[in-house]
Design a protein around this motif. Structure first.
Motif, PDB file in Angstrom:
ATOM      1  N   ASN A  29       0.856  -1.181   0.000  1.00  0.00           N
ATOM      2  CA  ASN A  29       0.000   0.000   0.000  1.00  0.00           C
ATOM      3  C   ASN A  29       0.896   1.237   0.000  1.00  0.00           C
ATOM      4  OD1 ASN A  29      -1.632   2.245   0.920  1.00  0.00           O
ATOM      5  ND2 ASN A  29      -3.192   0.754   1.459  1.00  0.00           N
ATOM      6  N   LYS A  30       0.783   2.070  -1.029  1.00  0.00           N
ATOM      7  CA  LYS A  30       1.678   3.208  -1.191  1.00  0.00           C
ATOM      8  C   LYS A  30       1.479   4.294  -0.137  1.00  0.00           C
ATOM      9  CE  LYS A  30       0.467   3.603  -5.532  1.00  0.00           C
ATOM     10  NZ  LYS A  30       0.364   4.110  -6.920  1.00  0.00           N
ATOM     11  N   LEU A  31       0.355   4.257   0.619  1.00  0.00           N
ATOM     12  CA  LEU A  31       0.101   5.264   1.645  1.00  0.00           C
ATOM     13  C   LEU A  31       0.929   5.024   2.898  1.00  0.00           C
ATOM     14  CD1 LEU A  31      -3.754   5.824   1.419  1.00  0.00           C
ATOM     15  CD2 LEU A  31      -1.939   7.291   0.554  1.00  0.00           C
ATOM     16  N   ASN A  32       1.025   3.768   3.345  1.00  0.00           N
ATOM     17  CA  ASN A  32       1.708   3.493   4.614  1.00  0.00           C
ATOM     18  C   ASN A  32       2.829   2.470   4.491  1.00  0.00           C
ATOM     19  OD1 ASN A  32       0.274   1.017   4.419  1.00  0.00           O
ATOM     20  ND2 ASN A  32      -1.452   1.923   5.526  1.00  0.00           N
ATOM     21  N   GLN A  33       3.160   2.077   3.261  1.00  0.00           N
ATOM     22  CA  GLN A  33       4.245   1.128   3.059  1.00  0.00           C
ATOM     23  C   GLN A  33       5.172   1.638   1.965  1.00  0.00           C
ATOM     24  OE1 GLN A  33       1.745  -2.395   2.303  1.00  0.00           O
ATOM     25  NE2 GLN A  33       2.566  -3.295   4.204  1.00  0.00           N
ATOM     26  N   VAL A  34       6.348   1.024   1.862  1.00  0.00           N
ATOM     27  CA  VAL A  34       7.317   1.401   0.850  1.00  0.00           C
ATOM     28  C   VAL A  34       7.930   0.115   0.290  1.00  0.00           C
ATOM     29  CG1 VAL A  34       9.195   1.628   2.527  1.00  0.00           C
ATOM     30  CG2 VAL A  34       9.319   2.875   0.369  1.00  0.00           C
ATOM     31  N   CYS A  35       8.248   0.140  -0.994  1.00  0.00           N
ATOM     32  CA  CYS A  35       8.832  -1.023  -1.673  1.00  0.00           C
ATOM     33  C   CYS A  35      10.292  -0.723  -1.974  1.00  0.00           C
ATOM     34  CB  CYS A  35       8.075  -1.315  -2.966  1.00  0.00           C
ATOM     35  SG  CYS A  35       8.829  -2.629  -3.964  1.00  0.00           S
ATOM     36  N   CYS A  36      11.192  -1.532  -1.427  1.00  0.00           N
ATOM     37  CA  CYS A  36      12.625  -1.403  -1.681  1.00  0.00           C
ATOM     38  C   CYS A  36      13.089  -2.682  -2.354  1.00  0.00           C
ATOM     39  CB  CYS A  36      13.385  -1.170  -0.379  1.00  0.00           C
ATOM     40  SG  CYS A  36      12.932   0.355   0.484  1.00  0.00           S
ATOM     41  N   GLY A  37      13.435  -2.566  -3.637  1.00  0.00           N
ATOM     42  CA  GLY A  37      13.790  -3.766  -4.390  1.00  0.00           C
ATOM     43  C   GLY A  37      12.572  -4.652  -4.533  1.00  0.00           C
ATOM     44  N   ASN A  38      12.588  -5.823  -3.884  1.00  0.00           N
ATOM     45  CA  ASN A  38      11.447  -6.731  -3.876  1.00  0.00           C
ATOM     46  C   ASN A  38      10.866  -6.904  -2.480  1.00  0.00           C
ATOM     47  OD1 ASN A  38      11.769  -7.213  -6.637  1.00  0.00           O
ATOM     48  ND2 ASN A  38      13.192  -8.899  -6.293  1.00  0.00           N
ATOM     49  N   ASN A  39      11.236  -6.029  -1.531  1.00  0.00           N
ATOM     50  CA  ASN A  39      10.795  -6.178  -0.148  1.00  0.00           C
ATOM     51  C   ASN A  39       9.870  -5.033   0.245  1.00  0.00           C
ATOM     52  OD1 ASN A  39      12.461  -8.469   0.148  1.00  0.00           O
ATOM     53  ND2 ASN A  39      14.220  -7.171   0.670  1.00  0.00           N
ATOM     54  N   VAL A  40       8.887  -5.333   1.100  1.00  0.00           N
ATOM     55  CA  VAL A  40       7.909  -4.352   1.566  1.00  0.00           C
ATOM     56  C   VAL A  40       8.228  -3.989   3.019  1.00  0.00           C
ATOM     57  CG1 VAL A  40       5.462  -3.910   2.024  1.00  0.00           C
ATOM     58  CG2 VAL A  40       6.148  -5.241   0.017  1.00  0.00           C
ATOM     59  N   PHE A  41       8.228  -2.655   3.314  1.00  0.00           N
ATOM     60  CA  PHE A  41       8.494  -2.158   4.669  1.00  0.00           C
ATOM     61  C   PHE A  41       7.428  -1.150   5.060  1.00  0.00           C
ATOM     62  CE2 PHE A  41      12.539  -3.256   2.733  1.00  0.00           C
ATOM     63  CZ  PHE A  41      13.174  -4.015   3.717  1.00  0.00           C
ATOM     64  N   THR A  42       7.201  -1.020   6.375  1.00  0.00           N
ATOM     65  CA  THR A  42       6.303   0.022   6.878  1.00  0.00           C
ATOM     66  C   THR A  42       6.973   1.377   6.699  1.00  0.00           C
ATOM     67  OG1 THR A  42       5.355  -1.492   8.502  1.00  0.00           O
ATOM     68  CG2 THR A  42       5.025   0.864   8.877  1.00  0.00           C
ATOM     69  N   LYS A  43       6.226   2.341   6.146  1.00  0.00           N
ATOM     70  CA  LYS A  43       6.794   3.658   5.860  1.00  0.00           C
ATOM     71  C   LYS A  43       7.060   4.416   7.162  1.00  0.00           C
ATOM     72  CE  LYS A  43       5.234   5.916   2.310  1.00  0.00           C
ATOM     73  NZ  LYS A  43       4.367   6.730   1.431  1.00  0.00           N
ATOM     74  N   ILE A  44       8.247   4.984   7.285  1.00  0.00           N
ATOM     75  CA  ILE A  44       8.655   5.777   8.447  1.00  0.00           C
ATOM     76  C   ILE A  44       9.203   7.103   7.935  1.00  0.00           C
ATOM     77  CG2 ILE A  44      10.228   5.927  10.423  1.00  0.00           C
ATOM     78  CD1 ILE A  44      10.158   2.885  10.589  1.00  0.00           C
ATOM     79  N   GLU A  45       8.821   8.191   8.584  1.00  0.00           N
ATOM     80  CA  GLU A  45       9.276   9.507   8.160  1.00  0.00           C
ATOM     81  C   GLU A  45      10.811   9.577   8.224  1.00  0.00           C
ATOM     82  OE1 GLU A  45       8.582  14.248   9.230  1.00  0.00           O
ATOM     83  OE2 GLU A  45       7.557  12.673  10.362  1.00  0.00           O
ATOM     84  N   GLY A  46      11.403  10.026   7.139  1.00  0.00           N
ATOM     85  CA  GLY A  46      12.850  10.142   7.064  1.00  0.00           C
ATOM     86  C   GLY A  46      13.540   8.891   6.551  1.00  0.00           C
ATOM     87  N   GLY A  47      12.765   7.789   6.353  1.00  0.00           N
ATOM     88  CA  GLY A  47      13.361   6.558   5.856  1.00  0.00           C
ATOM     89  C   GLY A  47      13.681   6.647   4.371  1.00  0.00           C
ATOM     90  N   GLN A  48      14.611   5.813   3.897  1.00  0.00           N
ATOM     91  CA  GLN A  48      14.969   5.800   2.483  1.00  0.00           C
ATOM     92  C   GLN A  48      15.371   4.390   2.062  1.00  0.00           C
ATOM     93  OE1 GLN A  48      18.669   7.647   1.319  1.00  0.00           O
ATOM     94  NE2 GLN A  48      19.477   7.632   3.405  1.00  0.00           N
TER      95      GLN A  48
END
Length: 525
Positions: free
Chosen positions: A118-137
């Motif tokens: 979910n692009k609102l509260n998650q982020v995709c890095c490569g092929n892995n999904v992570f919970t979105k955190i402010e300041g994360g990259q």
């Protein structure tokens, strides 16, 4: 065999053309046969004769459900292969998950061949999904949230140990940025440096370059390095370094000192031999014993003297307010009023250089821009003073143990407030009446509490009567309250005004109700 006779050249030409078309259709060419694609794997297509890149000829090699199953599909704009399904799907409206194509939900997208996020509260890095955190990259397949970690061309590094700077040339291994093993390093364009030993300075040609630091306090002045403790940089028509011991810089011009203690420039005007005003500038020692006058120049001051505009004044007796001198006013207790005016704090109030007389010494007054007001009776809205509908001056509705203790008798009632039933106006005051329902009275005797329900007949109602802006002013219809009065209810009417002191407490306020009960029970013993 039949024979045909050609009667005209046009008929002959048509016969030859038709024969050539038939030969082209039925004849077998002597070269290779037209390609017939049979299989593909890993984007390499095979037509039994040659191997070639599928995408170079407008095809897609799409993996099917079985391990060794691949489908050769025609490339189409806006479609991509769903790995495991052996078919293409629309990336805008559809999604591929574990080899299955389905309609895409809102804010949903693919993350590799097997994950959805979910692009609102998650982020995709490569092929892995992570919970979105402010300041994360993202950094490759990792998600960095520690401020000590950063990413340089997909490589994670510790910012305390390395620095990532742009590369002048595109490195085929590291990309457009390169990592340098310099703790707490910084970048000067494409050069990395240690800020403790080097600095990034502008050269005489205006180019940035890394330069050695002889000291951490060294600074740069048009490409020339200097120690700011002993030298300065005078930026003007001819920018350059000067020695602080011998010169002063003012508005881009250098002035030579006549005394090493001189620390300021006095700018003043004098009349020359032609009668014209000429501007002069001289270095002088600025301290409590000197002052600079715009019309005279440097003045020597005695004890407790200072300069106000062009006048010398006594700092113990006079006031200088924004350049305006008020003699013998400090002795009388006057102060400056945020500008050129003065005021007496005992009898006057100052609001943005406007002085007004105080109404009374024991009443607090504040400023509403340039207008004074009493906060207990008025409000400041914007820059305007507005009279309060119900001023709080002299009125307290909170429970007071001192008032309860001073009451000869205390009467406590509980009831549900209704709407305002009447408003009455007399010569001196305005009163209001509220209807009350489900009234109960508490009786206290020898430390015991008895609840007595107050009954009414027919259309009779209980009434709460109070002066305007009294304690019941903010009653909410339908809410239950505790009413405390020094006089009992008479003829189904309870009065709470300035004469019959009392309180109105919401039943949700357990703390105040507990204080009342404890005090009244103690009085009844």
């Amino acid at each position: 065999m039949r024979s045909y006779t050609i009667h005209s050249p046009r008929a002959l030409l048509w016969t030859i053309t038709l024969s050539a078309i038939m030969v082209a259709i039925t004849a077998t060419p002597t070269g290779r046969a037209a390609p017939s694609i049979l299989s593909c794997r890993d984007e390499i297509c095979n037509d039994t004769h040659t191997l070639f890149n599928c995408r170079d000829r407008g095809f897609v090699c799409c993996k099917g459900e079985a391990n060794d199953s691949y489908q050769v599909l025609t490339q189409r704009h806006g479609l991509t292969c769903c790995v495991g399904a052996g078919e293409q799907y629309n990336v805008v409206s559809q999604i591929c998950v574990n080899g299955r194509v389905r309609t895409k939900d809102r804010n949903e997208d693919n993350c590799g061949p097997d994950n959805v996020y979910n692009k609102l509260n998650q982020v995709c890095c490569g092929n892995n999904v992570f919970t979105k955190i402010e300041g994360g990259q993202c950094c490759g397949n990792e998600y960095l949230v520690d401020n000590t970690k950063a990413c340089c061309n997909g490589r994670k590094y510790n910012t305390y140990e390395q620095v990532c700077c742009p590369s002048r040339r595109k490195d085929p291994v590291h990309g457009t940025f390169m990592l340098h093993d310099i703790p707490y390093g910084r970048c000067c364009l494409d050069k990395a440096f240690n800020p403790k030993t080097h600095s990034c300075e502008e050269s005489k040609r205006g180019m940035l370059r890394v330069m050695d630091r002889a000291s951490r306090d060294m600074e740069n002045c048009a490409g020339v390095r200097y120690d700011p403790r002993t030298h300065g940089c005078c930026r003007g028509e001819s920018t350059g370094v000067f020695e602080r011991r011998t010169a002063l810089c003012h508005v881009g011009r250098l002035y030579m000192k006549t005394d090493a203690q001189q620390n300021a420039i006095c700018i003043y005007s004098i009349e020359d031999h032609t009668g014209q005003q000429a501007i002069q500038a001289i270095p002088y020692t600025k301290n409590s014993k000197t002052a600079c006058s715009r019309n005279i120049g440097v003045l020597s001051l005695g004890p407790f003297e200072a300069i106000c505009g062009e006048n010398i004044y006594n700092t113990t007796t006079d006031l200088c307010c924004a350049g305006k001198l008020h003699r013998n006013t400090k002795l009388r207790g006057f102060k400056c009023c945020q500008g050129t005016n003065i005021f007496d704090p005992q009898n006057e109030i100052c609001c943005v250089n406007e002085v007004s007389p105080k109404r009374a010494r024991n009443i607090e007054e504040r400023c509403c821009f340039k207008k004074p007001y009493v906060p207990e009776t008025h409000d400041c809205v914007g820059n305007e003073v507005i009279e309060k509908a119900c001023p709080s001056y002299g009125n307290s509705c909170n429970v007071s143990i001192e008032t309860l203790t001073a009451m000869k008798k205390v009467y406590i009632y509980f009831g549900v407030a209704g709407e305002i039933s009447a408003t009455r106006q007399s010569r001196k005051k305005k009163s209001r009446e509220w209807t009350l329902s489900d009234m109960k009275m508490l009786k206290f005797k020898r430390g015991k509490v008895t609840v007595v329900k107050s009954k009414v007949k027919g259309k009779q109602r209980h009434i709460l009567k109070s002066t305007e802006c009294g304690c019941p002013e903010n009653l909410i219809a339908g809410a239950r309250y505790m009413f405390v009065s020094s006089t009992p209810m008479k003829r189904r009417t309870l009065s709470l005004d300035n004469v019959n002191k009392g309180f109105v407490v919401p039943t949700e306020d357990k703390e105040q109700i507990g204080q009342v009960f404890a005090t009244v029970i103690e009085k009844s013993r």
